[in-house]
Design an enzyme around this catalytic site. Structure first.
Site, PDB file in Angstrom:
ATOM      1  CG  ASP A 285       9.040 -48.746 -17.782  1.00  0.00           C
ATOM      2  OD1 ASP A 285       9.673 -48.051 -16.950  1.00  0.00           O
ATOM      3  OD2 ASP A 285       9.403 -48.885 -18.967  1.00  0.00           O
TER       4      ASP A 285
ATOM      5  CG  HIS B  47      38.039 -30.125   2.895  1.00  0.00           C
ATOM      6  ND1 HIS B  47      37.248 -29.086   3.347  1.00  0.00           N
ATOM      7  CD2 HIS B  47      37.195 -31.135   2.607  1.00  0.00           C
ATOM      8  CE1 HIS B  47      35.977 -29.463   3.319  1.00  0.00           C
ATOM      9  NE2 HIS B  47      35.913 -30.699   2.880  1.00  0.00           N
TER      10      HIS B  47
ATOM     11  CG  HIS C 128      30.617 -35.411   6.893  1.00  0.00           C
ATOM     12  ND1 HIS C 128      31.693 -35.084   7.684  1.00  0.00           N
ATOM     13  CD2 HIS C 128      31.019 -35.192   5.614  1.00  0.00           C
ATOM     14  CE1 HIS C 128      32.702 -34.683   6.931  1.00  0.00           C
ATOM     15  NE2 HIS C 128      32.318 -34.745   5.659  1.00  0.00           N
TER      16      HIS C 128
ATOM     17  CD  GLU D 239      38.860 -43.181  -7.474  1.00  0.00           C
ATOM     18  OE1 GLU D 239      38.296 -44.291  -7.450  1.00  0.00           O
ATOM     19  OE2 GLU D 239      38.896 -42.404  -6.494  1.00  0.00           O
TER      20      GLU D 239
ATOM     21  CE1 TYR E 280      33.921 -30.725   8.053  1.00  0.00           C
ATOM     22  CE2 TYR E 280      33.555 -28.483   7.274  1.00  0.00           C
ATOM     23  CZ  TYR E 280      33.888 -29.801   7.027  1.00  0.00           C
ATOM     24  OH  TYR E 280      34.196 -30.195   5.758  1.00  0.00           O
TER      25      TYR E 280
ATOM     26  CB  THR F 141      39.756 -33.139 -13.619  1.00  0.00           C
ATOM     27  OG1 THR F 141      40.482 -34.139 -12.892  1.00  0.00           O
ATOM     28  CG2 THR F 141      39.840 -31.824 -12.880  1.00  0.00           C
TER      29      THR F 141
ATOM     30  CG  ASP G 276      38.873 -26.131   4.170  1.00  0.00           C
ATOM     31  OD1 ASP G 276      37.626 -26.208   4.092  1.00  0.00           O
ATOM     32  OD2 ASP G 276      39.622 -27.118   4.121  1.00  0.00           O
TER      33      ASP G 276
ATOM     34  CD  GLU H 119      35.690 -33.144   5.114  1.00  0.00           C
ATOM     35  OE1 GLU H 119      35.985 -33.925   4.202  1.00  0.00           O
ATOM     36  OE2 GLU H 119      34.560 -32.648   5.227  1.00  0.00           O
TER      37      GLU H 119
ATOM     38  CG  HIS I 233      33.205 -38.025   2.486  1.00  0.00           C
ATOM     39  ND1 HIS I 233      34.549 -37.977   2.758  1.00  0.00           N
ATOM     40  CD2 HIS I 233      32.716 -36.794   2.797  1.00  0.00           C
ATOM     41  CE1 HIS I 233      34.864 -36.776   3.221  1.00  0.00           C
ATOM     42  NE2 HIS I 233      33.751 -36.035   3.246  1.00  0.00           N
ATOM     43  CD  GLU I 234      29.473 -35.178   1.863  1.00  0.00           C
ATOM     44  OE1 GLU I 234      29.123 -34.733   2.971  1.00  0.00           O
ATOM     45  OE2 GLU I 234      30.403 -34.697   1.211  1.00  0.00           O
TER      46      GLU I 234
ATOM     47  CG  ASP J 167      34.278 -42.301  -3.472  1.00  0.00           C
ATOM     48  OD1 ASP J 167      33.341 -41.893  -4.179  1.00  0.00           O
ATOM     49  OD2 ASP J 167      35.474 -42.166  -3.802  1.00  0.00           O
TER      50      ASP J 167
END
Length: 512
Positions: A269, A436, A356, A395, A367, A399, A431, A376, A352-353, A348
């Site tokens: 629908d 990062h 890239h 944000e 990278y 968490t 990393d 980044e 962000h991606e 975001d």
């Protein structure tokens, strides 16, 4: 990167000493060097060039700076890659360094020419000693070795190809095959593997899957563009210019908790209100918003600049705490509900991606180390331009049981374990060299600049133009400063208040 992990990294100081930049403004030639003494720009009025093609004029221009860069003849040391004319009529021609006609990895220059006048050359030249003149290993054998190096044994998301080039190793150049290995089943991979063309050994291997940030699915109602086929509505947006131009669309699929197969997310629908559809709705909607921003504000038609279809896949794996650009599409996990909630719901995250992806098609920032931190940071910066309600990254998704925290802060990188100045630069092998972590330094520079001039939009346009026209795959922090200054001069003039504010913004993070 998890803020708890960031906090465990040992900070160490790095002295940054470079020549003063006055990119695009000087009447006399200036040779700009980074803190290690390597040339990254020659700017000023470098003279006139002639030639029937942009390629011929670019070679003639390079011969004007051969003494500064350290080569004897442009045509013996470079190969034409591509050329682009910007909105002001300046032509930016990118050339790759070569040895015996074979390109050198991540060694490029960009010639900037305005109506026959050479106004700058971005990039440098590496004096290298080659270990071979011809390959002893086949490209098929190189692909097999590269795939084996990743440890992945399933089906690839696209066929791997081997590209012959020289890989710099100090002052040596190893003849090697560069092989991309891409997959999304099981653990995702977007690998670049260098296989020696002399003996088949693995010289270097890097997984470029990028960690994402963003908000969860908050239950807000959105208008989305769908397509009706055989009585079912599909998450396929045909409303953008790229569809009118070449039939390209924005498509969104679901992995249904798996990792290897994607399925259409359909609805009878056209009201996608089921709980298991929400991740797809937001991924689809925000991909459209990112397309619209790049197209309307920056004149860019999709991430490749030529109207390529944008594909997203949601509900990837189980309790998967990540989102990434796989090299051909976006992939989103739903989070575990504790560390993250569903990542596809954030503007975001998508901005962000997909930035890239833009970077992959433009500067191609490697990278690793400073160029990786810039990769980044440029994604964070453009995400903060498009999702402009605050200066935090992640944000709303990170968490969910803890209010007020984030993954990163553009305004205060130190709040989440990132350096905000070169005197706190983190030297690490983890990393990919702290991409990062050290991204906090250029992030802070962007924040300094955008707030000083009172416009994220203008700052974003400059950052985008620098990525497109003035940065190469190996650009470091000093080179990024020069690139953004050159972009500012091209767009607004070297005597503008923007130019002055940008110099201060970089100086305040220790990049001079």
């Amino acid at each position: 990167m998890n803020k708890k992990l960031v906090a465990t990294l040992v900070l160490s100081s790095v002295a940054a000493s470079v020549f003063a930049v006055n990119a695009g403004a000087a009447s006399d030639k200036q040779v700009l060097k980074d803190d290690k003494g390597a040339v990254h720009n020659v700017v000023g009025k470098l003279g006139k060039v002639t030639g029937a093609t942009v390629e011929e004029r670019a070679f003639n221009a390079l011969d004007k700076v051969k003494g500064d860069l350290g080569f004897t003849n442009a045509k013996d040391n470079f190969k034409f890659k591509k050329s682009h004319k910007d909105e002001n009529g300046t032509t930016h021609t990118k050339l790759a360094q070569t040895i015996n006609g074979i390109p050198v990895y991540a060694s490029e220059v960009i010639v900037h020419e305005a109506n026959g006048d050479v106004v700058g050359v971005t990039g440098g030249f590496q004096t290298l000693s080659a270990d071979a003149t011809a390959a002893s290993v086949s490209d098929a054998a190189a692909v097999k070795a590269a795939v084996a190096e990743t440890g992945y044994t399933g089906d690839l998301s696209r066929p791997s190809k081997a590209e012959l080039m020289f890989l710099p190793q100090g002052d040596k150049a190893a003849l090697a095959y560069k092989v991309n290995v891409n997959y999304i089943a099981e653990a995702p991979g977007n690998w670049t593997v260098f296989v020696s063309a002399v003996d088949g050994s693995i010289l270097e291997a890097t997984n470029h899957v990028h960690a994402g940030t963003g908000t969860g699915v908050l239950g807000d109602v959105k208008t989305i563009q769908t397509t009706l086929t055989s009585g079912q509505y599909y998450l396929e947006d045909r409303s953008k210019y790229m569809y009118t131009q070449k039939g390209s669309t924005i498509k969104t699929y679901t992995f249904n908790g798996g990792t290897s197969s994607q399925y259409y997310m359909t609805d009878a629908d056209n009201n996608y209100n089921a709980s298991n559809q929400r991740a797809g709705v937001d991924a689809h909607y925000y991909a459209g918003k990112v397309y619209d921003y790049y197209y309307s504000s920056l004149g860019r038609n999709s991430y490749d600049g030529a109207g390529k279809t944008i594909i997203s896949g949601v509900n990837y794996s189980s309790r998967y705490n990540n989102a990434f650009w796989e090299g051909t599409q976006m992939v989103y996990g739903d989070g575990d509900g504790s560390t993250f909630i569903a990542l596809s719901g954030a503007y975001d995250v998508v901005a962000h991606e997909l930035t890239h992806a833009v970077t992959e098609y433009e500067s191609g920032l490697i990278y690793q180390n400073q160029s990786g931190a810039l990769n980044e940071s440029w994604s964070d910066a453009m995400a903060s331009v498009m999702d402009s309600g605050d200066w935090l990254i992640g944000e709303d998704v990170y968490t969910p049981g803890v209010s007020g925290d984030a993954l990163r802060s553009m305004s205060n990188p130190a709040a989440y374990g990132q350096p905000a100045h070169m005197n706190s630069y983190v030297n690490t092998s983890s990393d990919n060299g702290g991409v990062h972590t050290n991204s906090g330094i250029p992030n802070k520079a962007f924040y300094n600049f955008a707030t000083a001039i009172g416009s994220r939009t203008i700052a974003g346009k400059i950052w985008y133009t620098a990525n497109r026209d003035y940065m190469t795959s190996s650009t470091n922090f000093a080179g990024a400063r020069a690139a953004t200054l050159q972009a500012t001069a091209a767009l607004y003039g070297s005597t503008s208040s923007y130019y002055t504010a940008l110099k201060t913004a970089w100086s305040n993070v220790g990049v001079n």
